[in-house]
Motif scaffolding. Structure first.
Motif, PDB file in Angstrom:
ATOM      1  N   THR A 351      40.171  53.032  29.621  1.00  0.00           N
ATOM      2  CA  THR A 351      38.892  52.330  29.462  1.00  0.00           C
ATOM      3  C   THR A 351      38.706  51.841  28.037  1.00  0.00           C
ATOM      4  OG1 THR A 351      37.865  53.619  31.242  1.00  0.00           O
ATOM      5  CG2 THR A 351      36.393  52.575  29.661  1.00  0.00           C
ATOM      6  N   VAL A 352      39.005  52.702  27.066  1.00  0.00           N
ATOM      7  CA  VAL A 352      38.833  52.335  25.662  1.00  0.00           C
ATOM      8  C   VAL A 352      39.821  51.249  25.254  1.00  0.00           C
ATOM      9  CG1 VAL A 352      38.940  53.183  23.284  1.00  0.00           C
ATOM     10  CG2 VAL A 352      37.875  54.589  25.069  1.00  0.00           C
ATOM     11  N   VAL A 353      41.081  51.398  25.668  1.00  0.00           N
ATOM     12  CA  VAL A 353      42.088  50.392  25.315  1.00  0.00           C
ATOM     13  C   VAL A 353      41.764  49.060  25.981  1.00  0.00           C
ATOM     14  CG1 VAL A 353      44.537  49.788  25.439  1.00  0.00           C
ATOM     15  CG2 VAL A 353      43.874  52.141  24.919  1.00  0.00           C
ATOM     16  N   GLU A 354      41.306  49.110  27.227  1.00  0.00           N
ATOM     17  CA  GLU A 354      40.928  47.876  27.906  1.00  0.00           C
ATOM     18  C   GLU A 354      39.835  47.139  27.141  1.00  0.00           C
ATOM     19  OE1 GLU A 354      38.705  46.241  31.937  1.00  0.00           O
ATOM     20  OE2 GLU A 354      39.273  48.354  31.828  1.00  0.00           O
ATOM     21  N   LYS A 355      38.820  47.868  26.710  1.00  0.00           N
ATOM     22  CA  LYS A 355      37.722  47.236  25.964  1.00  0.00           C
ATOM     23  C   LYS A 355      38.247  46.546  24.708  1.00  0.00           C
ATOM     24  CE  LYS A 355      33.331  48.239  23.662  1.00  0.00           C
ATOM     25  NZ  LYS A 355      32.362  49.299  23.256  1.00  0.00           N
ATOM     26  N   LYS A 356      39.159  47.222  24.010  1.00  0.00           N
ATOM     27  CA  LYS A 356      39.728  46.641  22.794  1.00  0.00           C
ATOM     28  C   LYS A 356      40.543  45.399  23.116  1.00  0.00           C
ATOM     29  CE  LYS A 356      40.406  46.923  18.317  1.00  0.00           C
ATOM     30  NZ  LYS A 356      39.292  46.886  17.346  1.00  0.00           N
ATOM     31  N   ILE A 357      41.330  45.461  24.157  1.00  0.00           N
ATOM     32  CA  ILE A 357      42.176  44.320  24.515  1.00  0.00           C
ATOM     33  C   ILE A 357      41.330  43.134  24.943  1.00  0.00           C
ATOM     34  CG2 ILE A 357      43.853  43.495  26.224  1.00  0.00           C
ATOM     35  CD1 ILE A 357      45.176  46.232  26.092  1.00  0.00           C
ATOM     36  N   ARG A 358      40.251  43.388  25.642  1.00  0.00           N
ATOM     37  CA  ARG A 358      39.385  42.285  26.052  1.00  0.00           C
ATOM     38  C   ARG A 358      38.791  41.582  24.824  1.00  0.00           C
ATOM     39  NH1 ARG A 358      38.782  41.499  31.205  1.00  0.00           N
ATOM     40  NH2 ARG A 358      39.335  43.140  32.685  1.00  0.00           N
ATOM     41  N   GLU A 359      38.517  42.331  23.780  1.00  0.00           N
ATOM     42  CA  GLU A 359      38.061  41.710  22.537  1.00  0.00           C
ATOM     43  C   GLU A 359      39.188  40.894  21.900  1.00  0.00           C
ATOM     44  OE1 GLU A 359      36.771  44.910  20.090  1.00  0.00           O
ATOM     45  OE2 GLU A 359      35.073  45.453  21.373  1.00  0.00           O
ATOM     46  N   ILE A 360      40.382  41.454  21.865  1.00  0.00           N
ATOM     47  CA  ILE A 360      41.511  40.794  21.207  1.00  0.00           C
ATOM     48  C   ILE A 360      41.891  39.502  21.927  1.00  0.00           C
ATOM     49  CG2 ILE A 360      43.966  41.016  20.659  1.00  0.00           C
ATOM     50  CD1 ILE A 360      43.471  44.060  20.351  1.00  0.00           C
ATOM     51  N   LEU A 361      41.958  39.555  23.257  1.00  0.00           N
ATOM     52  CA  LEU A 361      42.440  38.421  24.040  1.00  0.00           C
ATOM     53  C   LEU A 361      41.325  37.496  24.516  1.00  0.00           C
ATOM     54  CD1 LEU A 361      45.194  40.129  26.255  1.00  0.00           C
ATOM     55  CD2 LEU A 361      45.450  38.977  24.040  1.00  0.00           C
ATOM     56  N   HIS A 362      40.098  37.794  24.137  1.00  0.00           N
ATOM     57  CA  HIS A 362      38.949  36.958  24.524  1.00  0.00           C
ATOM     58  C   HIS A 362      38.830  36.859  26.051  1.00  0.00           C
ATOM     59  CE1 HIS A 362      38.691  35.866  20.300  1.00  0.00           C
ATOM     60  NE2 HIS A 362      39.957  35.505  20.334  1.00  0.00           N
ATOM     61  N   ILE A 363      38.802  38.005  26.692  1.00  0.00           N
ATOM     62  CA  ILE A 363      38.655  38.059  28.147  1.00  0.00           C
ATOM     63  C   ILE A 363      37.521  39.031  28.512  1.00  0.00           C
ATOM     64  CG2 ILE A 363      40.985  37.337  28.781  1.00  0.00           C
ATOM     65  CD1 ILE A 363      41.762  40.301  28.965  1.00  0.00           C
ATOM     66  N   PRO A 364      36.304  38.744  28.059  1.00  0.00           N
ATOM     67  CA  PRO A 364      35.200  39.680  28.288  1.00  0.00           C
ATOM     68  C   PRO A 364      34.787  39.761  29.752  1.00  0.00           C
ATOM     69  CG  PRO A 364      34.369  37.614  27.401  1.00  0.00           C
ATOM     70  CD  PRO A 364      35.871  37.534  27.335  1.00  0.00           C
ATOM     71  N   LEU A 365      34.105  40.836  30.082  1.00  0.00           N
ATOM     72  CA  LEU A 365      33.462  41.008  31.376  1.00  0.00           C
ATOM     73  C   LEU A 365      31.957  40.877  31.191  1.00  0.00           C
ATOM     74  CD1 LEU A 365      35.309  44.158  32.802  1.00  0.00           C
ATOM     75  CD2 LEU A 365      35.794  41.756  33.300  1.00  0.00           C
ATOM     76  N   GLY A 366      31.297  40.272  32.177  1.00  0.00           N
ATOM     77  CA  GLY A 366      29.848  40.207  32.157  1.00  0.00           C
ATOM     78  C   GLY A 366      29.239  41.246  33.079  1.00  0.00           C
ATOM     79  N   SER A 367      27.928  41.175  33.254  1.00  0.00           N
ATOM     80  CA  SER A 367      27.225  42.162  34.069  1.00  0.00           C
ATOM     81  C   SER A 367      26.960  41.697  35.493  1.00  0.00           C
ATOM     82  CB  SER A 367      25.899  42.536  33.394  1.00  0.00           C
ATOM     83  OG  SER A 367      25.111  41.369  33.166  1.00  0.00           O
ATOM     84  N   PHE A 368      27.159  40.399  35.767  1.00  0.00           N
ATOM     85  CA  PHE A 368      26.967  39.864  37.115  1.00  0.00           C
ATOM     86  C   PHE A 368      28.312  39.726  37.822  1.00  0.00           C
ATOM     87  CE2 PHE A 368      23.341  37.632  34.840  1.00  0.00           C
ATOM     88  CZ  PHE A 368      22.365  38.497  35.324  1.00  0.00           C
ATOM     89  N   ALA A 369      28.274  39.710  39.147  1.00  0.00           N
ATOM     90  CA  ALA A 369      29.507  39.501  39.918  1.00  0.00           C
ATOM     91  C   ALA A 369      30.176  38.191  39.546  1.00  0.00           C
ATOM     92  CB  ALA A 369      29.203  39.531  41.413  1.00  0.00           C
ATOM     93  N   THR A 370      29.391  37.190  39.196  1.00  0.00           N
ATOM     94  CA  THR A 370      29.937  35.886  38.836  1.00  0.00           C
ATOM     95  C   THR A 370      30.599  35.869  37.464  1.00  0.00           C
ATOM     96  OG1 THR A 370      27.727  35.310  38.053  1.00  0.00           O
ATOM     97  CG2 THR A 370      28.331  34.572  40.266  1.00  0.00           C
ATOM     98  N   THR A 371      30.495  36.965  36.722  1.00  0.00           N
ATOM     99  CA  THR A 371      31.089  37.046  35.389  1.00  0.00           C
ATOM    100  C   THR A 371      32.195  38.094  35.314  1.00  0.00           C
ATOM    101  OG1 THR A 371      29.400  38.622  34.636  1.00  0.00           O
ATOM    102  CG2 THR A 371      28.946  36.286  34.304  1.00  0.00           C
ATOM    103  N   ILE A 372      32.648  38.557  36.477  1.00  0.00           N
ATOM    104  CA  ILE A 372      33.738  39.530  36.548  1.00  0.00           C
ATOM    105  C   ILE A 372      34.898  38.871  37.283  1.00  0.00           C
ATOM    106  CG2 ILE A 372      34.461  41.790  37.397  1.00  0.00           C
ATOM    107  CD1 ILE A 372      31.507  42.638  37.207  1.00  0.00           C
ATOM    108  N   PRO A 373      36.010  38.578  36.605  1.00  0.00           N
ATOM    109  CA  PRO A 373      37.091  37.803  37.215  1.00  0.00           C
ATOM    110  C   PRO A 373      37.785  38.562  38.337  1.00  0.00           C
ATOM    111  CG  PRO A 373      37.781  38.692  35.097  1.00  0.00           C
ATOM    112  CD  PRO A 373      36.314  38.972  35.221  1.00  0.00           C
ATOM    113  N   VAL A 374      37.977  37.891  39.469  1.00  0.00           N
ATOM    114  CA  VAL A 374      38.702  38.471  40.598  1.00  0.00           C
ATOM    115  C   VAL A 374      39.516  37.383  41.287  1.00  0.00           C
ATOM    116  CG1 VAL A 374      37.088  40.364  41.090  1.00  0.00           C
ATOM    117  CG2 VAL A 374      36.730  38.119  42.146  1.00  0.00           C
ATOM    118  N   THR A 375      40.525  37.817  42.012  1.00  0.00           N
ATOM    119  CA  THR A 375      41.322  36.914  42.826  1.00  0.00           C
ATOM    120  C   THR A 375      40.638  36.742  44.184  1.00  0.00           C
ATOM    121  OG1 THR A 375      42.646  38.734  43.715  1.00  0.00           O
ATOM    122  CG2 THR A 375      43.435  37.678  41.692  1.00  0.00           C
TER     123      THR A 375
END
Length: 577
Positions: A351-375
């Motif tokens: 969880t902690v590493v994921e949060k850091k990587i999302r900052e590094i790679l500019h791939i944030p998650l939002g709080s709505f379903a429309t802001t969480i990437p899925v296939t």
């Protein structure tokens, strides 16, 4: 004699049941299918992690551990109501501190058509041939073509051979190797997966599942020592991110030596690659607060690590990031023994590493379903979503486009390459869109969150488009609130701008929908306000598809009141350019 006849009769009874199963060997797929591996051209037909030429170059322990299948996975589609996996391994089934299910077991996940992951529990038997059986598999809500599956392989054992069984009347299709740039992790037993209860609970694999990028696990138990020989092979992979998590194997080294090793490792990678590098401190010991010797060893190695990072910063080496023990914050019950995480500890680190990587790679998650990437995979009878993604990545890599239009089936079935059997507006595409240099990035039945996944996974990377047109949101109607749709578009536009900072971005209002014209009108007012506030261009060509009374003009659609026909595309094409 009667006994022999009885045995023969029973054997004949069981023959039809055996014949009802067919077995699929990943090595006979005809194309590479082993995910998260690296060196595919050399070892893609094995379940190993380093090529043969590494033997004698890396240390003997590293070479032997590279025969383990940690992090490797097989992806496939199947509509089978029952799935079996059978295989044999090269070593002992378990260890004193790690169960057979983690050392030698496999893990199966299904992904439904909305991109949601589901753990599949299978009954297992650990014999000479290990078997897992998954029964009573249900149906997908959209179609009868089953699910996508991810099969994760043993963490601390080699796989000699493996087969996946399905009933004779069912279908199984292996998914080719992902073309996306991987994350490369170099680490210790903790990275390899000790002491996870099952393969997918290694922190590295939890991270891989959360980010949904390929992740090459080069964790070597007791032997993650920042060795230049291992880094030499790591440098052969063009990764999106390199993670160095070797401090748990270096507490017995002198402090100055650890600092020098960390600096040298970063410089060795930087000689060939500009991708970000993440350094991770030793996460700690379970008894570090009660054993002063362990505490001193921990503090020494992390002090050396921080000195290395500070020196790297002083020298101006770009793109190097750092995670501290305090940030990792493994809980008191997060260990199995003194140093190896339990599933709880692994989840915390991931969880902690994921949060850091999302900052590094500019791939944030939002709080709505429309802001969480899925296939998604809502209409495989029309096209395979992942196959189109692979084709798009190849298309933009080989033919960088001047402009792109991103959307759902309204865009997908308009025209252009990769071709689809539906071409509802082919003439207009050829006369208007192709001369303008547009690449079609439309996918049937996509929603905002599906486009976000595609943006995060490379469809806008590696080229400068003069124009990006975004036409998405109609498939979120009825599932998400107006606010969630508008905020999802805002979030998506930010991701697009991050990857195409110099391009012109235009948002197309949602086109008319039969019997929902008023909703479309209202939400387009909100979308327009948001788009213009954020500094983008807005166009609403859908008004040309309405009658004077505001109702959908059915003559401009293919019959469903949603998808334009050739005449409809002709009317809207000019405003889309």
């Amino acid at each position: 004699m009667k006994k022999l006849i009885c045995l023969l009769f029973c054997s004949l009874l069981f023959l039809p049941a055996a014949a009802q199963w067919k077995w699929h060997n990943p090595m006979k797929a005809g194309f590479p299918v082993i995910q998260n591996q690296g060196f595919t051209k050399e070892i893609g037909n094995t379940y190993t992690r380093l090529p043969e030429r590494a033997n004698g170059v890396v240390s003997e322990p590293v070479w032997n551990l590279s025969r383990h299948s940690a992090g490797l996975a097989i992806h496939f589609y199947s509509d089978a109501p029952q799935i079996k996996v059978r295989y044999t391994v090269t070593g002992s089934l378990n260890m004193p501190h790690m169960p057979s299910t983690g050392v030698s077991g496999v893990d199966l996940y299904s992904i439904d058509s909305d991109g949601k992951w589901h753990f599949c529990f299978g009954g297992y038997s650990f014999q000479d041939t290990i078997t897992y059986t998954y029964n009573n598999i249900g149906k997908d809500r959209y179609h009868k073509q089953g699910f996508e599956y991810r099969l994760y392989l043993p963490l601390y054992n080699g796989v000699k051979w493996l087969e996946i069984g399905t009933p004779e009347d069912s279908h199984l299709e292996f998914i080719p190797l992902s073309p996306e740039k991987p994350i490369v992790l170099y680490g210790t037993s903790i990275a390899q997966g000790a002491c996870a209860s099952r393969p997918a609970m290694a922190w590295s694999t939890i991270l891989q599942r959360s980010l949904d990028y390929p992740l090459i696990n080069l964790g070597f138990s007791g032997n993650g020592r920042l060795a230049k020989e291992v880094l030499q092979f790591i440098n052969e992979t063009d990764a999106r991110l390199y993670i160095l998590d070797c401090m748990p194997n270096l507490p017995n080294q002198e402090e100055e030596e650890v600092t020098a090793l960390a600096i040298a490792a970063v410089k060795q990678i930087r000689e060939k690659h500009s991708a970000p590098i993440l350094l991770i401190e030793h996460a700690g010991y379970s008894n570090m607060q009660t054993d002063s010797t362990e505490y001193k060893r921990l503090m020494k190695v992390n002090r050396a690590s921080r000195k290395a990072y500070e020196q790297i910063q002083t020298e101006g080496i770009p793109g190097v990031f750092y995670l501290t023990r305090e940030e990792l914050n493994i809980p008191a019950d997060g260990w199995v023994d003194s140093v190896h995480p339990s599933d709880l500890g692994a989840q915390q680190q991931a969880t902690v590493v994921e949060k850091k990587i999302r900052e590094i790679l500019h791939i944030p998650l939002g709080s709505f379903a429309t802001t969480i990437p899925v296939t998604q995979r809502r209409e495989p009878h029309m096209y395979e979503w992942h196959a189109r993604h692979r084709a798009i990545l190849e298309q933009v890599r080989n033919h960088p486009p001047k402009a792109v239009i991103i959307g759902n089936s309204i865009t997908h079935y308009w025209g252009g390459e990769p071709e689809h059997r539906n071409k509802n507006g082919r003439e207009t595409w050829e006369k208007v869109m192709r001369p303008a240099g547009f690449q079609n990035l439309g996918y049937g039945w996509d929603r905002i969150e599906n486009v976000l996944w595609r943006v995060y996974h490379g469809e806008l990377d590696g080229y400068d488009a003069g124009k990006v047109v975004l036409m998405i949101g109609t498939n979120n109607c009825g599932l998400n609130s107006d606010n969630e749709i508008v905020e999802g578009l805002r979030f998506l536009l930010s991701a697009i701008r991050q990857r195409q900072p110099n391009t012109s971005i235009k948002v197309i209002g949602i086109l008319p929908r039969r019997n929902q014209e008023q909703w479309v009108k209202n939400i387009n007012i909100d979308i327009k306000e948001m788009v213009e506030t954020e500094g983008f261009e807005f166009a609403n060509p859908g008004t040309a598809l309405l009658q004077q009374d505001g109702k959908t003009n059915e003559s401009l659609f293919i019959g469903d009141g949603l998808h334009p026909n050739e005449e409809g595309y002709k009317l809207i094409a000019g405003d889309i350019l």
